[in-house]
Design an enzyme around this catalytic site. Structure first.
Site, PDB file in Angstrom:
ATOM      1  N   ARG A 170      37.388  45.132  37.109  1.00  0.00           N
ATOM      2  CA  ARG A 170      38.470  46.083  36.806  1.00  0.00           C
ATOM      3  C   ARG A 170      37.941  47.205  35.894  1.00  0.00           C
ATOM      4  O   ARG A 170      38.403  48.343  35.964  1.00  0.00           O
ATOM      5  CB  ARG A 170      39.661  45.367  36.153  1.00  0.00           C
ATOM      6  CG  ARG A 170      40.383  44.392  37.058  1.00  0.00           C
ATOM      7  CD  ARG A 170      41.007  45.056  38.279  1.00  0.00           C
ATOM      8  NE  ARG A 170      42.194  45.820  38.006  1.00  0.00           N
ATOM      9  CZ  ARG A 170      42.477  47.008  38.570  1.00  0.00           C
ATOM     10  NH1 ARG A 170      41.628  47.552  39.425  1.00  0.00           N
ATOM     11  NH2 ARG A 170      43.600  47.638  38.276  1.00  0.00           N
ATOM     12  N   ASP A 181      40.378  39.409  29.131  1.00  0.00           N
ATOM     13  CA  ASP A 181      41.656  38.962  29.672  1.00  0.00           C
ATOM     14  C   ASP A 181      42.577  38.617  28.501  1.00  0.00           C
ATOM     15  O   ASP A 181      42.299  37.683  27.739  1.00  0.00           O
ATOM     16  CB  ASP A 181      41.412  37.740  30.571  1.00  0.00           C
ATOM     17  CG  ASP A 181      42.674  37.304  31.287  1.00  0.00           C
ATOM     18  OD1 ASP A 181      43.773  37.544  30.759  1.00  0.00           O
ATOM     19  OD2 ASP A 181      42.550  36.711  32.366  1.00  0.00           O
ATOM     20  N   ASN A 229      49.839  48.531  25.380  1.00  0.00           N
ATOM     21  CA  ASN A 229      50.523  48.803  26.641  1.00  0.00           C
ATOM     22  C   ASN A 229      50.457  47.646  27.631  1.00  0.00           C
ATOM     23  O   ASN A 229      51.371  47.473  28.437  1.00  0.00           O
ATOM     24  CB  ASN A 229      49.889  50.061  27.256  1.00  0.00           C
ATOM     25  CG  ASN A 229      50.225  50.212  28.716  1.00  0.00           C
ATOM     26  OD1 ASN A 229      51.276  50.737  29.069  1.00  0.00           O
ATOM     27  ND2 ASN A 229      49.340  49.725  29.600  1.00  0.00           N
ATOM     28  N   TYR A 289      60.228  37.315  30.209  1.00  0.00           N
ATOM     29  CA  TYR A 289      59.745  38.687  30.019  1.00  0.00           C
ATOM     30  C   TYR A 289      60.586  39.414  28.955  1.00  0.00           C
ATOM     31  O   TYR A 289      60.033  40.045  28.035  1.00  0.00           O
ATOM     32  CB  TYR A 289      59.806  39.445  31.356  1.00  0.00           C
ATOM     33  CG  TYR A 289      59.446  40.905  31.239  1.00  0.00           C
ATOM     34  CD1 TYR A 289      58.116  41.314  31.181  1.00  0.00           C
ATOM     35  CD2 TYR A 289      60.433  41.894  31.193  1.00  0.00           C
ATOM     36  CE1 TYR A 289      57.784  42.658  31.079  1.00  0.00           C
ATOM     37  CE2 TYR A 289      60.107  43.243  31.089  1.00  0.00           C
ATOM     38  CZ  TYR A 289      58.779  43.620  31.036  1.00  0.00           C
ATOM     39  OH  TYR A 289      58.452  44.953  30.928  1.00  0.00           O
ATOM     40  N   LYS A 312      59.525  41.225  25.303  1.00  0.00           N
ATOM     41  CA  LYS A 312      59.728  42.654  24.994  1.00  0.00           C
ATOM     42  C   LYS A 312      60.552  42.823  23.713  1.00  0.00           C
ATOM     43  O   LYS A 312      60.402  43.817  22.998  1.00  0.00           O
ATOM     44  CB  LYS A 312      60.365  43.356  26.201  1.00  0.00           C
ATOM     45  CG  LYS A 312      59.425  43.430  27.408  1.00  0.00           C
ATOM     46  CD  LYS A 312      58.258  44.386  27.186  1.00  0.00           C
ATOM     47  CE  LYS A 312      56.897  43.817  27.384  1.00  0.00           C
ATOM     48  NZ  LYS A 312      55.814  44.798  27.213  1.00  0.00           N
ATOM     49  N   VAL A 366      60.073  52.321  35.964  1.00  0.00           N
ATOM     50  CA  VAL A 366      59.262  53.280  36.724  1.00  0.00           C
ATOM     51  C   VAL A 366      58.358  52.576  37.741  1.00  0.00           C
ATOM     52  O   VAL A 366      58.003  51.406  37.587  1.00  0.00           O
ATOM     53  CB  VAL A 366      58.420  54.169  35.777  1.00  0.00           C
ATOM     54  CG1 VAL A 366      59.328  55.071  34.951  1.00  0.00           C
ATOM     55  CG2 VAL A 366      57.521  53.333  34.873  1.00  0.00           C
ATOM     56  N   THR A 400      55.484  51.612  38.900  1.00  0.00           N
ATOM     57  CA  THR A 400      54.112  51.121  38.778  1.00  0.00           C
ATOM     58  C   THR A 400      54.027  49.815  39.568  1.00  0.00           C
ATOM     59  O   THR A 400      55.003  49.386  40.182  1.00  0.00           O
ATOM     60  CB  THR A 400      53.801  50.821  37.309  1.00  0.00           C
ATOM     61  OG1 THR A 400      54.750  49.846  36.875  1.00  0.00           O
ATOM     62  CG2 THR A 400      53.905  52.064  36.442  1.00  0.00           C
TER      63      THR A 400
HETATM   64  N1  LIG Z   1      57.045  49.727  34.963  1.00  0.00           N
HETATM   65  C1  LIG Z   1      58.200  49.597  34.354  1.00  0.00           C
HETATM   66  O1  LIG Z   1      59.267  49.860  34.935  1.00  0.00           O
HETATM   67  C2  LIG Z   1      58.275  49.178  32.921  1.00  0.00           C
HETATM   68  C3  LIG Z   1      59.538  49.132  32.324  1.00  0.00           C
HETATM   69  C4  LIG Z   1      59.628  48.749  30.992  1.00  0.00           C
HETATM   70  C5  LIG Z   1      58.489  48.447  30.278  1.00  0.00           C
HETATM   71  N2  LIG Z   1      57.273  48.495  30.891  1.00  0.00           N
HETATM   72  C6  LIG Z   1      56.106  48.125  30.088  1.00  0.00           C
HETATM   73  O2  LIG Z   1      55.088  49.096  30.232  1.00  0.00           O
HETATM   74  C7  LIG Z   1      53.796  48.491  30.062  1.00  0.00           C
HETATM   75  C8  LIG Z   1      52.887  48.911  31.195  1.00  0.00           C
HETATM   76  O3  LIG Z   1      53.446  48.434  32.397  1.00  0.00           O
HETATM   77  P1  LIG Z   1      53.119  49.057  33.831  1.00  0.00           P
HETATM   78  O4  LIG Z   1      54.428  49.292  34.488  1.00  0.00           O
HETATM   79  O5  LIG Z   1      52.148  50.147  33.699  1.00  0.00           O
HETATM   80  O6  LIG Z   1      52.469  47.764  34.526  1.00  0.00           O
HETATM   81  P2  LIG Z   1      51.226  47.645  35.533  1.00  0.00           P
HETATM   82  O7  LIG Z   1      51.167  48.826  36.414  1.00  0.00           O
HETATM   83  O8  LIG Z   1      51.368  46.291  36.129  1.00  0.00           O
HETATM   84  O9  LIG Z   1      49.958  47.707  34.556  1.00  0.00           O
HETATM   85  C9  LIG Z   1      49.754  46.705  33.597  1.00  0.00           C
HETATM   86  C10 LIG Z   1      48.393  46.865  32.991  1.00  0.00           C
HETATM   87  O10 LIG Z   1      48.153  45.731  32.129  1.00  0.00           O
HETATM   88  C11 LIG Z   1      46.969  45.074  32.577  1.00  0.00           C
HETATM   89  N3  LIG Z   1      47.026  43.639  32.356  1.00  0.00           N
HETATM   90  C12 LIG Z   1      47.968  42.768  32.788  1.00  0.00           C
HETATM   91  N4  LIG Z   1      47.649  41.515  32.450  1.00  0.00           N
HETATM   92  C13 LIG Z   1      46.470  41.583  31.775  1.00  0.00           C
HETATM   93  C14 LIG Z   1      45.619  40.627  31.192  1.00  0.00           C
HETATM   94  N5  LIG Z   1      45.896  39.312  31.250  1.00  0.00           N
HETATM   95  N6  LIG Z   1      44.496  41.039  30.572  1.00  0.00           N
HETATM   96  C15 LIG Z   1      44.196  42.363  30.545  1.00  0.00           C
HETATM   97  N7  LIG Z   1      44.953  43.315  31.102  1.00  0.00           N
HETATM   98  C16 LIG Z   1      46.082  42.929  31.712  1.00  0.00           C
HETATM   99  C17 LIG Z   1      46.880  45.390  34.052  1.00  0.00           C
HETATM  100  O11 LIG Z   1      45.583  45.129  34.539  1.00  0.00           O
HETATM  101  P3  LIG Z   1      45.291  45.012  36.139  1.00  0.00           P
HETATM  102  O12 LIG Z   1      45.330  46.423  36.642  1.00  0.00           O
HETATM  103  O13 LIG Z   1      43.975  44.371  36.233  1.00  0.00           O
HETATM  104  O14 LIG Z   1      46.420  44.171  36.691  1.00  0.00           O
HETATM  105  C18 LIG Z   1      47.277  46.864  34.026  1.00  0.00           C
HETATM  106  O15 LIG Z   1      46.223  47.670  33.588  1.00  0.00           O
HETATM  107  C19 LIG Z   1      54.036  46.985  29.986  1.00  0.00           C
HETATM  108  O16 LIG Z   1      53.969  46.561  28.656  1.00  0.00           O
HETATM  109  C20 LIG Z   1      55.452  46.833  30.514  1.00  0.00           C
HETATM  110  O17 LIG Z   1      56.107  45.698  29.976  1.00  0.00           O
HETATM  111  C21 LIG Z   1      57.130  48.851  32.190  1.00  0.00           C
END
Ligand SMILES: NC(=O)c1ccc[n+]([C@@H]2O[C@H](COP(=O)([O-])OP(=O)(O)OC[C@H]3O[C@@H](n4cnc5c(N)ncnc54)[C@H](OP(=O)(O)O)[C@@H]3O)[C@@H](O)[C@H]2O)c1
Length: 258
Positions: free
Chosen positions: A37, A55, A81, A153, A157, A184, A186
């Protein structure tokens, strides 16, 4: 120009925040879960200074991430993040026996906060779902409750907000804030997520680097660069300290008082 470390920046909002910081002329260090990664991340974000690996579901690897970051010297801001989502139908235990959501979303930011040389600003990604988090802090590791993925989850948070506010109390010289990015599209949010993806990365960048007086505050909660009222329990200093005590007990890492 600032130097910023972002956890979980191989994809999603973390990577998008990194790209925005680079566009603005800042320096960023990224983080990925493993070597593969990290390679993907270097290719995707060639302007980044480097990528640290580990990790975050593993306490040992999270400690290693902190050591790698400290070896790179001082940072102006850290954006906590990295996160895992709300859809898992079973309790998946990490190598330390913890639910993966708690390990990555709660314990890892706690450990990194405690072990990374203190930056000027700390930013924690929470979620609107924190409003449904369990403020009793009972059974943090889901050994007594029947598993509910979305609840697990949401609990984590809520913990992120408690952590941000606990740090704000302990370390008055640091700006420590939490935010929700909106729902959003993602990997975590899914393709049908309705909120503005670009706006979803801006508040954390603004809190990390902006000279806007509205961003240079501490112990606050934001949505789209505006103050938002968090779950009332997050304002309770005793609850904040209980979370810190539990994280210290479960990780074996203590958070300096001052
Ligand atoms: N998307 C939403 O709607 C939303 C809403 C509210 C809050 N959030 C918060 O925003 C933050 C970012 O979320 P996102 O939507 O960008 O999610 P995402 O697209 O799934 O990205 C998550 C990131 O965290 C990494 N990650 C996950 N588990 C890990 C581990 N065990 N060790 C190291 N890295 C790890 C992932 O790595 P990989 O790429 O290798 O998987 C990726 O880089 C999170 O804290 C989430 O709770 C998101």
């Amino acid at each position: 120009m600032a130097r910023v470390f972002i956890t979980g920046s191989s994809d999603g909002l973390g990577r998008m925040a990194a790209e925005l910081l680079l566009e603005q002329g800042h320096r960023v260090v990224l983080h990925a879960r493993n070597e593969q990664r990290a390679k993907d991340t270097k290719q995707a974000v060639p302007g980044a200074e480097t990528v640290v690996t580990g990790d975050l579901s593993s306490i040992a690897q999270t400690r290693s991430v902190a050591a790698q970051v400290n070896a790179l010297g001082k940072f102006d801001a850290v954006i906590h993040n990295a996160g895992v989502g709300y859809r898992s139908s079973t309790r998946t235990a990490t190598e330390d026996g913890l639910p993966v959501e708690f390990a990555v979303n709660t314990l890892a930011p706690y450990i990194l906060t405690a072990l990374i040389d203190r930056p000027k600003r700390l930013v924690y990604l929470s979620s609107g779902l924190h409003q449904s988090g369990d403020a009793s802090l009972k059974d943090l590791t889901w050994e007594q409750r029947p598993w509910r993925g979305q609840q697990a989850y949401s609990d984590t948070k809520l913990h992120d907000v408690l952590l941000a506010f606990a740090v704000a109390h302990r370390w008055p010289e640091v700006f420590s804030n939490a935010l929700e990015p909106g729902w959003v599209a993602t990997k975590m949010g899914g393709p049908g997520a309705p909120d503005d993806l670009d706006a979803g990365r801006r508040t954390q960048v603004w809190l990390a680097v902006s000279e806007d007086p509205a961003a240079k505050v501490t112990g606050e909660y934001f949505f789209h660069q505006r103050l938002r009222t968090p779950h009332p329990a997050t304002r309770d200093p005793q609850l904040q300290e209980r979370l810190i005590e539990e994280c210290a007990r479960l990780s074996g890492v203590s958070l300096p008082d001052l």
